[in-house]
Every structure is written in C-alpha cells, then in structure tokens.
Design an enzyme around this catalytic site. Structure first.
Site, short mmCIF file in Angstrom:
data_model
loop_
_atom_site.label_atom_id
_atom_site.label_comp_id
_atom_site.label_asym_id
_atom_site.label_seq_id
_atom_site.Cartn_x
_atom_site.Cartn_y
_atom_site.Cartn_z
N PRO A 134 0.89 -1.36 -0.23
CA PRO A 134 0.10 -0.15 -0.10
C PRO A 134 0.84 1.29 0.02
O PRO A 134 0.54 2.35 -0.45
CB PRO A 134 -0.71 0.00 1.17
N GLU A 151 3.61 -8.58 8.42
CA GLU A 151 3.87 -7.14 8.60
C GLU A 151 4.40 -6.41 7.44
O GLU A 151 4.37 -4.90 7.37
CB GLU A 151 4.32 -6.55 9.90
N ARG A 194 -2.70 -9.40 -20.83
CA ARG A 194 -3.43 -9.23 -21.82
C ARG A 194 -3.37 -7.98 -22.74
O ARG A 194 -3.85 -7.75 -23.80
CB ARG A 194 -4.92 -8.85 -21.07
N ASP A 243 -10.40 -1.47 -24.31
CA ASP A 243 -10.47 -1.43 -22.76
C ASP A 243 -10.87 -0.25 -22.29
O ASP A 243 -10.41 0.77 -22.70
CB ASP A 243 -9.50 -2.14 -22.15
N1 4GY Z 1 -2.95 -2.13 -1.59
N2 4GY Z 1 -1.59 -3.13 -2.99
C1 4GY Z 1 -1.31 -4.16 -1.33
C2 4GY Z 1 -1.40 -4.74 -0.02
C3 4GY Z 1 -0.61 -5.95 1.71
C4 4GY Z 1 3.04 -6.49 2.34
C5 4GY Z 1 1.83 -8.03 4.03
C6 4GY Z 1 -1.98 -3.11 -1.98
O1 4GY Z 1 -0.32 -3.77 -3.32
N3 4GY Z 1 -0.42 -4.72 -2.13
O2 4GY Z 1 -2.19 -4.30 0.63
N4 4GY Z 1 -0.48 -5.58 0.29
C7 4GY Z 1 0.50 -6.76 1.99
C8 4GY Z 1 1.71 -6.05 1.93
C9 4GY Z 1 2.81 -7.12 3.84
C10 4GY Z 1 0.54 -7.30 3.47
#
Ligand code: 4GY
Length: 248
Positions: free
Chosen positions: A90, A117, A155, A170
């Site tokens: 994120p 984490e 794709r 698309d």
């Molecule tokens: N949003 N976009 C995402 C995510 C969670 C690493 C464990 C997101 O790409 N990945 O939420 N990843 C993961 C990140 C540790 C949890």
C-alpha cells in the site's frame, strides 16, 4: 514475457494463473510464470523466513536473506536484458494502465509478494527497483496484487487476446471509462436498448459510444478528464451529453 513471483504461497499464485487469459497465454508460450519460495532459501534448520520487528510491536517481518536469495535465483534463472523487481504494498505508487503498458517492453518482471507486517526495509531499498500499490486499502499478502499485475500485463502482450477481445477497446486504454454494453433481449424491466445500437449505422454507433465514455467519465471520474486533452469532436460530444443530462 516472463513473470517471477517471490512468495510464501507459490501454489496460490500458480493455481490462480493457470486459469483464463493468463492460463491461455502460458499454454501458448507467450508468457512464462515461475514462483520462488523464500522458505526454500532459508538456511536454519527451522526454515525460518520471518522474525520479530526491532522496536517491538505486533506481527512478524520477512527476513532479508531468504528473500534476497530467492530473487537472485529468479534473476539467474534466465539471461535477459530488461528486468524489473517490484515490491507490492500500500506504500507503493498507485498502479495505472500507463504503468502496466510500459511493462510490456520488459523481458522479466519479478514481483515480490510480502506477508505478515511486511519485509525488511533494506530489502525494498537495495533489491527492488519500484514499489507499486493496487490502491488505498490493505489485503493480507502481495499474492493477489501480483496476480492482478500478471493478468493486466499479459492481456496487453501481442497474441494474448484475440482480435475480437482486443485490449485496445478496454476502459482506461484511452484514459476514459468504458461505454455501456447491451445484449439480447431488446427489452429488460421495460428498458429498451438505445436505438442507435440497433441501427447498423457504424459511424453513429462509434460516436454514441465515445459520447457515453466521455459522459460516464465526467459523471463518475471527473479527475480523469483533468489530465486529458480532448479533441474538438470529443468536447462537442461531451457538451451534448451534458445537455441531454439536464433534459432528463
Ligand atoms: N494495497 N497494493 C497491497 C497490499 C498487503 C506486504 C503484507 C496493496 O499492493 N499490495 O495491501 N498488500 C501486504 C503488503 C505485507 C500485506
């Protein structure tokens, strides 16, 4: 093009990718997918891949060394020029169609799927070229994010979609939302299919679709229109859409 996913859940990625468009691309040899489990590169007798966070707090952090060795194996398994290593989280750059379009020039895309984490920051800094995000929400691991990227890039590769289902049509390929679609029957819940779509007038249909795309983008995602240059014809179509909207 070749995708490598570094993941503690290799089956999750493989089992998912063998279906649908990605599965067909793999069978056709247009896409290669390999998975690498950091656990296979752990050096202690318990096959440890995670450890407690320095500074305390809940959860565990993925250790540098098993991840580093897994990525090194992925890199060394092929001798290609254009390689990118991407960590999915994120905290990353929001994934947009443009970013994915640019990936089609790569020979190898290595995707790092974190768990717990997250991963030791030094792994992100020293071994990953980029950090990408699906959006402002949290999922339980990077596997689903890696699968999203693999699907969306596959794709776009030549030969993966037939002419019929071409990616060029698309939503988002032109920076706009898609137009509405209809199929039989002609009447559902007293609602009829827009006349023009039954007219056989291909020019008229194309103009209607462009007008709808512009109008829907204006209504649902006005932010997308801010960084887009509309042609004079598109501006006129959008104005028509707005006038029709007021009449409703
Ligand atoms: N949003 N976009 C995402 C995510 C969670 C690493 C464990 C997101 O790409 N990945 O939420 N990843 C993961 C990140 C540790 C949890």
């Amino acid at each position: 093009m070749r995708f490598d996913v570094v993941t503690l859940f290799p089956e999750m990625v493989q089992d998912c990718a063998v279906n649908g468009v990605t599965g067909r691309a793999i069978k056709q040899g247009l896409v290669d997918l390999s998975v690498w489990n950091p656990r296979d590169y752990s050096v202690d007798r318990h096959k440890t891949v995670d450890d407690r966070p320095y500074g305390g707090g809940p959860g565990m952090v993925m250790k540098y060394q098993p991840l580093k060795d897994a990525v090194d194996q992925a890199r060394q398994s092929v001798d290609v020029k254009q390689v990118k290593v991407v960590y999915l989280s994120p905290q990353g750059k929001p994934i947009k169609q443009q970013l994915l379009n640019e990936c089609t020039d790569l020979d190898q895309l290595i995707l790092i799927a974190g768990r717990y984490e997250g991963v030791d920051e030094r792994f992100i800094e020293d071994e990953c070229h980029e950090e990408w995000s699906l959006g402002d929400f949290v999922i339980s691991g990077g596997e689903l994010a890696a699968l999203v990227v693999i699907d969306a890039v596959s794709r776009l590769l030549p030969g993966v979609l037939g002419d019929e289902e071409s990616a060029k049509q698309d939503s988002h390929m032109n920076g706009l939302l898609d137009c509405p679609h209809y199929t039989r029957p002609e009447v559902v819940n007293n609602k009829v299919v827009p006349d023009v779509l039954l007219s056989g007038n291909h020019k008229g249909i194309a103009l209607w679709r462009m007008k709808q795309s512009l109008g829907r983008t204006y209504q649902k995602r006005p932010d997308l229109l801010l960084d887009k240059e509309l042609t004079a014809q598109q501006q006129a179509l959008l104005e028509e859409f707005k006038i029709e909207l007021k009449c409703k």
